[in-house]
Design an enzyme around this catalytic site. Structure first.
Site, PDB file in Angstrom:
ATOM      1  CD  GLN A 280      -2.635  -1.243   2.580  1.00  0.00           C
ATOM      2  OE1 GLN A 280      -2.106  -1.745   3.568  1.00  0.00           O
ATOM      3  NE2 GLN A 280      -3.867  -0.748   2.613  1.00  0.00           N
TER       4      GLN A 280
ATOM      5  CG  HIS B 124      -2.598   2.789  -2.515  1.00  0.00           C
ATOM      6  ND1 HIS B 124      -2.491   2.765  -1.131  1.00  0.00           N
ATOM      7  CD2 HIS B 124      -3.746   2.126  -2.812  1.00  0.00           C
ATOM      8  CE1 HIS B 124      -3.536   2.125  -0.618  1.00  0.00           C
ATOM      9  NE2 HIS B 124      -4.302   1.733  -1.616  1.00  0.00           N
TER      10      HIS B 124
ATOM     11  CB  VAL C 127       3.180   5.838  -2.903  1.00  0.00           C
ATOM     12  CG1 VAL C 127       1.712   5.466  -2.949  1.00  0.00           C
ATOM     13  CG2 VAL C 127       3.424   6.941  -1.855  1.00  0.00           C
TER      14      VAL C 127
END
Length: 299
Positions: free
Chosen positions: A114, A132, A116
């Site tokens: 999850q 994401h 980035v």
């Protein structure tokens, strides 16, 4: 410990014991080291790299900019990029920690993150779905051309001389921006087509691309009862990660959650461990876990 085969008939208060007991930690390590793995990671894994998380113990309440806010006005985009330009000075220089390196050695069937920050890839992990997106890329909202964040940062430096020196004190947020209100004089470039630029990440209020979700579901479902899902450093507050825990539990796949603080997946966990991610993953990698690949894995 009995493995749960479904999640929808669990009472709301049911949960695995939150364990710091070394014996239970060893049990969880034994389970994971003997099975093919899919791993889901969250912001708690990157705190040892100096990137703060949203929901860990003691974390302040934060309200990140939503996609709807970002696209609404040029002023919102100016505010976002002014803050993000400062936050990049930490995010862009962050290095993988022991937990990232351990996961690269584990080489699970699929690593779903999850985060980035791109630190799994920097550590050498091969099979990664950045759920994401990655903050190292920029996308034009008009023509959809993607480009390098590093190139944009150089342009932002040139257009806003002295900005970093004047505002470098600002506190970094988990998604790579900072707490700063004085952004009215910040200059933001646009794409060559004239369109607005956005980090190539999924903002709150956006949907994860369906092909990413499908790949993750396929990998989780392929585990069946012989594999295991490991969650490391995620509170599972948002459905983008929680849905994979639900899918695993529904298929009889044991779930191990390693996170300091409660998560929305605790009721579905075979083991919930209140231990540090880096330490736990390093111990797991030392046992040679991940050397039990599934035949015909979709990952």
């Amino acid at each position: 410990m009995t493995l749960r085969s479904a999640y929808d008939d669990l009472p709301a208060e049911a949960s695995a014991p939150a364990a710091t007991d070394p014996a239970l930690v060893d049990e969880a390590l034994d389970l994971l080291s003997s099975r093919p793995l899919v791993v889901l990671t969250g912001a708690g894994l990157s705190t040892d790299s100096g990137i703060p998380d949203y929901r860990g113990p003691g974390a302040p309440v934060r309200a990140p900019m939503t996609y709807q806010e970002f696209v609404a006005t040029p002023e919102a985009q100016q505010r976002y990029w002014a803050r993000s330009h400062l936050g990049w000075q930490r995010m862009g220089r962050a290095l993988p920690n022991d937990g990232h390196r351990a996961l690269a050695r584990l080489d699970p069937e699929l690593l779903i993150t999850q985060n980035v920050d791109g630190l799994h890839e920097a550590a050498g992990s091969r099979r990664v779905v950045a759920l994401h997106g990655r903050v190292s890329e920029v996308v034009c909202l008009s023509c959809r051309t993607t480009s390098s964040r590093a190139d944009l940062e150089r342009e932002l430096d040139a257009l806003n001389p002295g900005w970093l020196e004047r505002h470098g004190w600002a506190e970094t947020r988990p998604d790579g921006d900072v707490d700063l209100d004085d952004t009215a004089d910040f200059v933001v470039p646009r794409c060559g087509c004239g369109g607005p630029l956005k980090p190539h990440v999924v903002f709150f209020g956006e949907n994860v691309p369906p092909e990413r979700v499908a790949r993750c579901y396929a990998a989780v479902e392929a585990l069946g009862t012989e594999g295991a899902l490991l969650v490391a450093g995620s509170s599972l507050t948002v459905m983008s990660g929680l849905r994979f825990v639900k899918r695993a539990a529904a298929g009889g796949t044991p779930v191990v959650v390693v996170n300091r603080g409660s998560t929305r997946g605790d009721a579905l966990a075979t083991y919930k461990l209140e231990v540090g991610c880096s330490e736990f993953l390093t111990r797991l990698a030392a046992r040679g876990a991940g050397a039990h690949p599934l035949s015909g894995s979709p990952a």
